[in-house]
Every structure is written in C-alpha cells, then in structure tokens.
Design an enzyme around this catalytic site. Structure first.
Site, PDB file in Angstrom:
ATOM      1  N   GLY A   1       0.832  -1.201   0.000  1.00  0.00           N
ATOM      2  CA  GLY A   1       0.000   0.000   0.000  1.00  0.00           C
ATOM      3  C   GLY A   1       0.861   1.242   0.000  1.00  0.00           C
TER       4      GLY A   1
ATOM      5  CB  CYS B   1       5.349  -4.028   0.598  1.00  0.00           C
ATOM      6  SG  CYS B   1       6.228  -2.446   0.466  1.00  0.00           S
ATOM      7  CE1 TYR B   2       0.508   0.968   5.444  1.00  0.00           C
ATOM      8  CE2 TYR B   2      -1.074  -0.835   5.419  1.00  0.00           C
ATOM      9  CZ  TYR B   2      -0.684   0.414   5.874  1.00  0.00           C
ATOM     10  OH  TYR B   2      -1.485   1.101   6.758  1.00  0.00           O
TER      11      TYR B   2
ATOM     12  CG  HIS C   1       6.051  -5.450  -4.216  1.00  0.00           C
ATOM     13  ND1 HIS C   1       4.725  -5.366  -3.825  1.00  0.00           N
ATOM     14  CD2 HIS C   1       6.658  -4.329  -3.764  1.00  0.00           C
ATOM     15  CE1 HIS C   1       4.539  -4.227  -3.187  1.00  0.00           C
ATOM     16  NE2 HIS C   1       5.693  -3.580  -3.129  1.00  0.00           N
TER      17      HIS C   1
ATOM     18  CD  GLU D   1       3.279  -8.289  -5.452  1.00  0.00           C
ATOM     19  OE1 GLU D   1       2.894  -7.171  -5.064  1.00  0.00           O
ATOM     20  OE2 GLU D   1       4.014  -9.019  -4.759  1.00  0.00           O
TER      21      GLU D   1
ATOM     22  CB  SER E   1     -20.536  -4.670 -26.551  1.00  0.00           C
ATOM     23  OG  SER E   1     -19.535  -5.620 -26.205  1.00  0.00           O
ATOM     24  N   GLY E   2     -21.072  -7.499 -28.159  1.00  0.00           N
ATOM     25  CA  GLY E   2     -20.482  -8.373 -29.158  1.00  0.00           C
ATOM     26  C   GLY E   2     -19.014  -8.610 -28.937  1.00  0.00           C
ATOM     27  N   GLY E   3     -18.416  -7.911 -27.975  1.00  0.00           N
ATOM     28  CA  GLY E   3     -17.028  -8.147 -27.614  1.00  0.00           C
ATOM     29  C   GLY E   3     -16.884  -9.425 -26.811  1.00  0.00           C
ATOM     30  CB  VAL E   4     -13.859 -11.214 -25.590  1.00  0.00           C
ATOM     31  CG1 VAL E   4     -13.579 -12.478 -24.772  1.00  0.00           C
ATOM     32  CG2 VAL E   4     -13.172 -11.302 -26.938  1.00  0.00           C
ATOM     33  CG  ASP E   5     -14.604  -8.217 -21.759  1.00  0.00           C
ATOM     34  OD1 ASP E   5     -13.826  -9.168 -21.943  1.00  0.00           O
ATOM     35  OD2 ASP E   5     -14.223  -7.037 -21.667  1.00  0.00           O
ATOM     36  CB  SER E   6     -20.822  -8.128 -23.645  1.00  0.00           C
ATOM     37  OG  SER E   6     -20.575  -8.150 -25.032  1.00  0.00           O
ATOM     38  CB  SER E   7     -19.568 -12.705 -26.426  1.00  0.00           C
ATOM     39  OG  SER E   7     -19.746 -11.699 -27.389  1.00  0.00           O
TER      40      SER E   7
ATOM     41  CE  LYS F   1     -10.549  -8.266 -22.715  1.00  0.00           C
ATOM     42  NZ  LYS F   1     -11.891  -7.989 -23.279  1.00  0.00           N
TER      43      LYS F   1
END
Length: 510
Positions: free
Chosen positions: A51, A78-79, A167, A169, A221-227, A366
C-alpha cells in the site's frame, strides 16, 4: 481459496493473478472487511497486500486485531508485512535510505517460504518501500536480508506468519513465483485444482441464486467480455435472458452487422438490436472532455435499456461484462487506491438505476475470460477478438465527436485492422487501432497544398490491460498502413505511431 486483503497497492491485482496462475482460487477484499465475513469464506490462507501509506501514519489503513486469530497462515507483502509486524509487537519506522527498484536478497533460512532457493546466492527482488522493520516480535526470526534491510523477510513458522519487504508478485523478482507457490502449497496446503470449469460451475450457481425466477437483460456489445457473460447467464437461466445490442453509432466499420449475425444465431429470439446511433451523437454534441463523454454514454446506455425494458416486460436484473481491471481502474477497491478513469461499465451508472447488476466476470482478467469462453464453447474467432472500449470511437476521437469525424476514423481504423490481420499479427497483439487527433497539419498531395487531420496508430501487447507495452511493428507494415490511410481516407494527410507504454500512458487516448 486464498483471501487477499487490499491496502491500496498498485500490485494487488498481480498477487491475485499469480495465485490463479498457480490454479488456486482467490478473492480480493478491502482491508477493513469484517473478520466475521472473512471467517465465513473459510480461506486456506490470507495475504496482506502492499500500500502507499506507512503503518505508523495517522489514519493509515489498519485491520481489526481479531483478524490474526483466524487459524490460517498469513503472508504480509511490503505494507502488509508492516501491518503484521506492528500487530504482533514488532517495530516499524521510516528507513534512513529508501529502497526502490531491484535489490539483492540473501536468504538466511531456505525452508518454508524460501524452500528450493539457494541460500548462498543473491536473489534479485523488487523493492518499493520507504519503511523498514526495526525489531521483531518475540520468537520471530529474520529469514532474509538485503544490504539496506536487515529484516527483508521474517517468519513465525509455529503460527505460520510470514512477511516480505519486497514484491514477489512482480516479474522483476527473480523467484517470486516460487515464494508464492511455497506459501500456497507448502504452508497453506492448497490444491492446484482450480480452473475455468470450476469457475463456470460456481458462477452458474451464483447467478441462479442471485436471479431466482427473475429475468435478466444483457447489454451485449459483441465483444469477448459481454459475449462470455451472456453465454454464462444463458447457461444459468436459459430463455429468461434477453440480450440487447445497442448500436450507438460509435462502432467500428461493419461491427453492427457482424454482431447481429453472430449473436442472433447464438441467442435466437432472445437477441434484440436497438439503433440508437442518432441519440448518442446528440448527447455528445460539443462535448470534448473524455470523462464527460464516458459518463454521458454510460447514462444514455442505461436509459436505452430502461426503455427496452418497458417494451419487453419486467427485467429486475442487468448483466454486464465488467472485468477486474475495469473495477480496479474505475472504483478504488479498498479506498486508498487512486481513480484512473471512469469505466463505461462501472463509472457512468446513475444513482437511481432501476436494475440490479449481474456481473459474473467481475473478478476475472481478460485472458481468464478467454479461457472461460473456450470452456463455454464460444468459437475461437470470437474469443480472440481484440478488446474494444464500450464508449467506442468516441474516446478515439479527441475532441468533438461528429458524424463526419466518425466516418474518417472508421475508414482509417479499418485499414489498420486489415493490415494487422494480413501480417498475421491480429491474435498476437492485445489491441491495434487508429486515433483521430484534433490537429490539422499542412501537406502536399499532387501539386496542391492540403491542411487536414492527423491520425495516430496504436498497437500494444498486454496480458490483462493493467499494463501494456507498445509493439515494435515492422517498418514495412507501418509504411503500408500510413500509405493506405493517406491515399484512401479523405481528410487525413499525416500518420504517426504511438510508442508510449502503460504506465505512464493508458491504452486508449481518452
């Protein structure tokens, strides 16, 4: 599962990514989530993120001391390390020399967290801190050090408490994955059995519980996410899902027709297309501020859906393809994080919105969504579509959005996509597109002077959109793109290439 408590680090989402890459499910929760709620999750372990604050600052994010009574292992980064050390009675103070960037870590105890690492060799780690641990709680031990941090890592192996000043990660830490996997598998005893099949099964049940017998309207929308989101909801509730595709007039060339064809075949009578292009252009008239564009588009998007609801019946729920990077950039997860931008799915919703949101992808990146799409049987050609922003070309036209400027950008953008595809790079690049700048420059075409627009070409590589590097496209490809745009698109006489990465830039220009 693993619980990650977010104290506002820019790297919190990377912790989640690394845990999931190890095939262990995790969830990010705000640092002040009630202990009772965390206990009900029955985690196998808890990770405290970094943080921007110092633990000794007035008003710094802190946890309920009862948290550490949970009978599970803890890892502070870290924090988060300072939080654990302070809570257990150790000391934290401002470092005399701040430590940012790469440092050489020397392992003093090559067991547990550092099992498999060579204690005799320095390990490159990524530091980003201005504090240091000045003393340890009784019976705790330092298990690694750097030249600047005598206590760069500590442990109480009896209680299974660990802390790292650096870190693990980030990719810059040489053996960060090994350290995190040691925590997951050696210390927390997690099983590497989480995958998209598990996620799909759990998500379907969660959707059914949330929706009950209700109907869901999906902004497709027809994009990957909404599909993928729509397909997941459809698996859960069947024909009680109605997908509405809004042609907002801000789409790429040929996009409305392609979406209507593909999604119409998939959802049949449950698919609707609404042409609201003129309305979106009207609300964007004379609007140049990018945040205002996003919010106007988001608000009108919801109004269109509310109107469609009245035509189609009662829809208590609205499905959206919001992803985790959208949430992180738009709504600070724990409070200390900074707002980067309003996202169309999370930043433009009116307070009196009449829908309850169904966001089944809200905790995914994604690439995880693409994997889920394969699990759900979506065709590869759709899964690998490059991301396209919800506000569409409105945020790729800097300044005023008009029908004329949309036409110019569509034509230029279509050339970029076509040439990227012809070069065999489309599926290897995260995003590639054109931007229309509010700049006119002098040029010469034939024997005549021109004074026309500048187009920028952008191509970036990324895994999840949180960070991105510009792609070094072959010079001959850039030459073809520039030559075609200038010769084929009336209104553009100059093409430039964007070579900025994210950060400090963003992927989109607005």
């Amino acid at each position: 599962m693993i619980v990650i408590l977010d104290f506002g680090s820019q790297y919190t989402q990377l912790i989640a990514r690394r845990v999931r890459e190890a095939r262990v499910y995790c969830e990010i929760h705000p640092f002040d989530t009630p202990v009772e709620r965390l206990a009900r999750l029955e985690p196998a372990g808890v990770i405290l993120s970094g943080g921007p604050a110092s633990v000794y600052d007035s008003g710094a994010p802190a946890v309920n001391p009862e948290l550490f009574r949970l009978p599970v292992p803890f890892l502070g980064i870290c924090y988060g390390m300072g939080i654990i050390n302070q809570a257990m009675g150790g000391g934290v103070a401002e470092a005399s020399e701040r430590e940012y960037g790469l440092a050489d870590l020397y392992v003093d105890d090559a067991t547990d967290l550092f099992a498999g690492l060579d204690p005799g060799a320095g390990q490159s780690v990524w530091m980003s801190h201005a504090d240091r641990m000045t003393s340890l709680p009784e019976h705790w031990s330092a298990i690694a050090h750097t030249g600047n941090s005598p206590i760069a890592a500590f442990a109480d192996s009896r209680r299974r408490f660990y802390g790292l000043q650096f870190h693990p990660e980030v990719v810059h830490t040489q053996h960060g994955r090994t350290m995190l996997e040691n925590f997951l598998f050696r210390i927390c005893r997690c099983a590497a059995d989480w995958d998209m099949e598990h996620f799909a099964t759990a998500a379907v049940e969660k959707i059914r519980t949330q929706v009950g017998d209700g109907r869901v309207l999906c902004g497709l929308s027809g994009g990957v996410d909404s599909s993928v989101a729509a397909t997941l909801v459809h698996r859960a509730i069947g024909d009680r899902l109605v997908c509405v595709f809004v042609d907002n007039g801000l789409l790429r060339q040929g996009e409305a027709k392609a979406v209507s064809q593909v999604m119409g075949e998939r959802f049949g009578a449950g698919f609707r297309c609404v042409d609201a292009s003129r309305r979106f252009l009207n609300v964007l008239e004379d609007v140049e501020d990018p945040e205002e564009k996003r919010k106007r588009i988001g608000n009108l998007f919801i109004r269109v859906f509310e109107e469609e609801t009245r035509k189609l019946g009662d829809f208590p729920f609205l499905c959206q393809g919001t992803l985790y990077p959208d949430v992180i950039e738009s709504v600070p997860h724990a409070g200390p994080s900074a707002l980067i931008k309003s996202h169309h799915n999370v930043g433009g919703l009116p307070k009196n919105m009449k829908f309850e949101l169904v966001e089944p992808l809200r905790e995914l990146f994604k690439d995880e969504v693409r994997a889920l799409g394969r699990e759900l049987g979506l065709p590869d050609r759709w899964i690998h579509r490059q991301p396209f922003p919800g506000p569409g070309l409105a945020i790729r036209i800097l300044g005023d959005v008009t029908e004329e400027r949309l036409g110019i950008l569509r034509a230029a953008d279509a050339i970029v996509v076509e040439e990227i595809r012809n070069a065999g790079l489309y599926e290897r690049i995260w995003q590639s597109f054109a931007v229309l700048l509010p700049i006119r420059t002098v040029g010469v075409m034939g024997d005549e002077r021109t004074y026309e627009n500048v187009a920028a070409v952008r191509a970036v590589d990324s895994q999840d959109g949180m960070t991105a590097d510009w792609v070094s496209l072959p010079p001959e490809l850039l030459g073809r793109i520039s030559n075609r745009i200038i010769n084929e698109v009336r209104g553009i006489n100059r093409v430039v290439y964007d070579i900025s990465s994210k950060p400090p830039a963003t992927i989109e220009w607005e």
